[in-house]
Design an enzyme around this catalytic site. Sequence first.
Site, mmCIF file in Angstrom:
data_model
loop_
_atom_site.group_PDB
_atom_site.id
_atom_site.type_symbol
_atom_site.label_atom_id
_atom_site.label_comp_id
_atom_site.label_asym_id
_atom_site.label_seq_id
_atom_site.Cartn_x
_atom_site.Cartn_y
_atom_site.Cartn_z
ATOM 1 N N ARG A 92 71.597 101.426 51.309
ATOM 2 C CA ARG A 92 70.884 100.332 51.985
ATOM 3 C C ARG A 92 71.119 100.356 53.508
ATOM 4 O O ARG A 92 71.209 99.324 54.153
ATOM 5 C CB ARG A 92 71.302 98.952 51.460
ATOM 6 C CG ARG A 92 70.808 98.468 50.102
ATOM 7 C CD ARG A 92 69.341 98.605 49.904
ATOM 8 N NE ARG A 92 69.037 99.935 49.419
ATOM 9 C CZ ARG A 92 69.285 100.368 48.193
ATOM 10 N NH1 ARG A 92 69.815 99.583 47.316
ATOM 11 N NH2 ARG A 92 68.991 101.599 47.823
ATOM 12 N N SER A 129 67.247 91.127 46.764
ATOM 13 C CA SER A 129 68.697 90.913 46.638
ATOM 14 C C SER A 129 69.226 90.392 47.971
ATOM 15 O O SER A 129 69.003 91.025 49.002
ATOM 16 C CB SER A 129 69.404 92.226 46.308
ATOM 17 O OG SER A 129 68.890 92.732 45.104
ATOM 18 N N GLU A 148 71.960 91.529 52.739
ATOM 19 C CA GLU A 148 71.088 92.703 52.841
ATOM 20 C C GLU A 148 69.939 92.470 53.838
ATOM 21 O O GLU A 148 69.629 93.357 54.630
ATOM 22 C CB GLU A 148 70.533 93.052 51.453
ATOM 23 C CG GLU A 148 69.687 94.307 51.468
ATOM 24 C CD GLU A 148 69.008 94.581 50.135
ATOM 25 O OE1 GLU A 148 69.720 94.770 49.132
ATOM 26 O OE2 GLU A 148 67.773 94.622 50.103
HETATM 27 C C1 LIG Z 1 60.956 90.337 45.597
HETATM 28 C C2 LIG Z 1 61.644 91.386 46.455
HETATM 29 C C3 LIG Z 1 62.205 92.509 45.860
HETATM 30 C C4 LIG Z 1 62.843 93.500 46.659
HETATM 31 N N1 LIG Z 1 63.389 94.581 46.042
HETATM 32 C C5 LIG Z 1 63.990 95.542 46.775
HETATM 33 C C6 LIG Z 1 64.579 96.688 46.151
HETATM 34 O O1 LIG Z 1 64.522 96.849 44.938
HETATM 35 N N2 LIG Z 1 65.184 97.609 46.937
HETATM 36 C C7 LIG Z 1 65.241 97.489 48.297
HETATM 37 O O2 LIG Z 1 65.800 98.377 48.947
HETATM 38 N N3 LIG Z 1 64.690 96.413 48.917
HETATM 39 C C8 LIG Z 1 64.076 95.443 48.206
HETATM 40 N N4 LIG Z 1 63.535 94.336 48.819
HETATM 41 C C9 LIG Z 1 63.656 94.197 50.293
HETATM 42 C C10 LIG Z 1 62.401 94.637 51.088
HETATM 43 O O3 LIG Z 1 61.245 94.566 50.301
HETATM 44 C C11 LIG Z 1 62.498 96.051 51.657
HETATM 45 O O4 LIG Z 1 63.628 96.170 52.484
HETATM 46 C C12 LIG Z 1 61.249 96.438 52.454
HETATM 47 O O5 LIG Z 1 61.299 97.796 52.813
HETATM 48 C C13 LIG Z 1 61.054 95.599 53.727
HETATM 49 O O6 LIG Z 1 59.762 95.885 54.217
HETATM 50 P P1 LIG Z 1 58.987 94.891 55.186
HETATM 51 O O7 LIG Z 1 57.792 95.613 55.677
HETATM 52 O O8 LIG Z 1 58.724 93.608 54.480
HETATM 53 O O9 LIG Z 1 60.055 94.693 56.339
HETATM 54 P P2 LIG Z 1 60.301 93.376 57.209
HETATM 55 O O10 LIG Z 1 60.945 92.352 56.353
HETATM 56 O O11 LIG Z 1 59.074 92.996 57.922
HETATM 57 O O12 LIG Z 1 61.359 93.932 58.254
HETATM 58 C C14 LIG Z 1 62.677 94.262 57.852
HETATM 59 C C15 LIG Z 1 63.420 94.849 59.053
HETATM 60 O O13 LIG Z 1 62.829 96.093 59.413
HETATM 61 C C16 LIG Z 1 62.306 96.023 60.744
HETATM 62 N N5 LIG Z 1 61.022 96.721 60.713
HETATM 63 C C17 LIG Z 1 59.974 96.528 59.880
HETATM 64 N N6 LIG Z 1 58.997 97.407 60.152
HETATM 65 C C18 LIG Z 1 59.427 98.154 61.197
HETATM 66 C C19 LIG Z 1 58.869 99.226 61.957
HETATM 67 N N7 LIG Z 1 57.647 99.724 61.700
HETATM 68 N N8 LIG Z 1 59.601 99.751 62.967
HETATM 69 C C20 LIG Z 1 60.833 99.272 63.249
HETATM 70 N N9 LIG Z 1 61.415 98.257 62.576
HETATM 71 C C21 LIG Z 1 60.716 97.712 61.554
HETATM 72 C C22 LIG Z 1 62.161 94.553 61.059
HETATM 73 O O14 LIG Z 1 62.283 94.336 62.469
HETATM 74 C C23 LIG Z 1 63.342 93.978 60.305
HETATM 75 O O15 LIG Z 1 64.518 94.164 61.041
HETATM 76 C C24 LIG Z 1 62.901 93.336 48.068
HETATM 77 C C25 LIG Z 1 62.337 92.188 48.651
HETATM 78 C C26 LIG Z 1 61.723 91.216 47.853
HETATM 79 C C27 LIG Z 1 61.117 90.006 48.502
#
Ligand SMILES: Cc1cc2nc3c(=O)[nH]c(=O)nc-3n(C[C@H](O)[C@H](O)[C@H](O)COP(=O)(O)OP(=O)(O)OC[C@H]3O[C@@H](n4cnc5c(N)ncnc54)[C@H](O)[C@@H]3O)c2cc1C
Length: 342
Positions: A165, A243, A334
């Site tokens: 992670r 998580s 996380e």
């Molecule tokens: C229901 C649910 C289940 C999940 N299950 C998992 C799982 O099984 N495994 C897991 O690893 N994660 C899980 N996650 C967490 C999450 O979905 C992941 O970490 C996902 O990759 C985040 O993507 P996002 O586009 O929503 O990022 P955001 O929430 O928009 O951003 C997260 C971080 O990344 C940065 N960021 C986003 N895009 C960029 C970019 N293009 N360039 C630079 N920085 C950027 C943001 O500034 C922030 O710091 C889950 C979340 C939820 C709500």
Amino acid sequence: MLRRTAEPLSSWTTLHLGGPARTFVEVATRAELYDTVRALDARGEPVLVLGGGSNVVVADAGFEGTVVRVGTRGVDISDDACGGVGVTVEAGEDWGALVARAVHEKWIGIEALAGIPGTTGAVPIQNVGAYGQEVSDTVASVHVYDRTERRTRTFFSADCEFGYRTSMFKQTPGHYVVGGVTFQFRPGNLGAPVGYAELARTLGVEVGERAPAAEVRSAVLRLRSRKGMVLDEPDHDTWSAGSFFTNPLVASGDLPNGAPAWEQRDGRVKTSAAWLIEGAGFTRGYGNKRARLSAKHTLALTNRGDASTDDLLALAREVRDGVRQKFGIELAPEPVLVGCSL
Ligand SMILES: Cc1cc2nc3c(=O)[nH]c(=O)nc-3n(C[C@H](O)[C@H](O)[C@H](O)COP(=O)(O)OP(=O)(O)OC[C@H]3O[C@@H](n4cnc5c(N)ncnc54)[C@H](O)[C@@H]3O)c2cc1C
């Protein structure tokens, strides 16, 4: 380019939490993404790059700066000489849609990462993982804008410092803007060897055996849905950031009796945050009317509809402190905390 002022960030996060962004823009191309961030940096404006908002906890006070929401699109396919398939994906592409397409196109290696919300540009940030797969297994390179050196760069997987992670992108918050990710997939019908016991049982195979990628994806989606880990707007158990705590890495001597243990290469063991939380007396649904542990999974902290970020953080602190008191182990969050802390 979409541009708004005082945009409530609760509309853009899966927790449905977060106060207003002073300015909110949405960019549609990689060039626009990089140019926008470059221009904001030149003005000294605070910037938050936002994908699907599924891994952020934003303060009730919001964000005093500009949120740049990544709405870029594009998938570029190149067959390479080693018989693999190189696929370059723009950062704003929906991750779940990419997994579905990969299975359809017979690209192997991300089928167990189905159901993870958010954008493709975010997956290398915390090296998303689930059900025995991590995205670092298939990431070949990450294309970024380096905000310190003010230039575009490409990092090969070996340079991304991927770990559990985490990655160098997560370790240096705000330093890099991810514009695109190149994956190297093996072609085929069978998914990668199944690395997770619960998934193997569901598929009727042994750990290490392979199953059709389409079946792996469907099985993962079923397992995740039961745990409230697939977004479903009417179900408040899914109003989460997934998580909330990572599974802690501890010295084997510090492992509580009976706790699950996965040995790590560095000699430490990874144990289960959910096991620790339950062992410290926090059951599913623990909390109050506004913020509670999910009724389906103790690791997800959820907004029941009218929680504030402060409500959620108060619950997170209670859980973290309870686990510390009972087991002497410190749980780490996380999601990325924006303008707030635990
Ligand atoms: C229901 C649910 C289940 C999940 N299950 C998992 C799982 O099984 N495994 C897991 O690893 N994660 C899980 N996650 C967490 C999450 O979905 C992941 O970490 C996902 O990759 C985040 O993507 P996002 O586009 O929503 O990022 P955001 O929430 O928009 O951003 C997260 C971080 O990344 C940065 N960021 C986003 N895009 C960029 C970019 N293009 N360039 C630079 N920085 C950027 C943001 O500034 C922030 O710091 C889950 C979340 C939820 C709500």
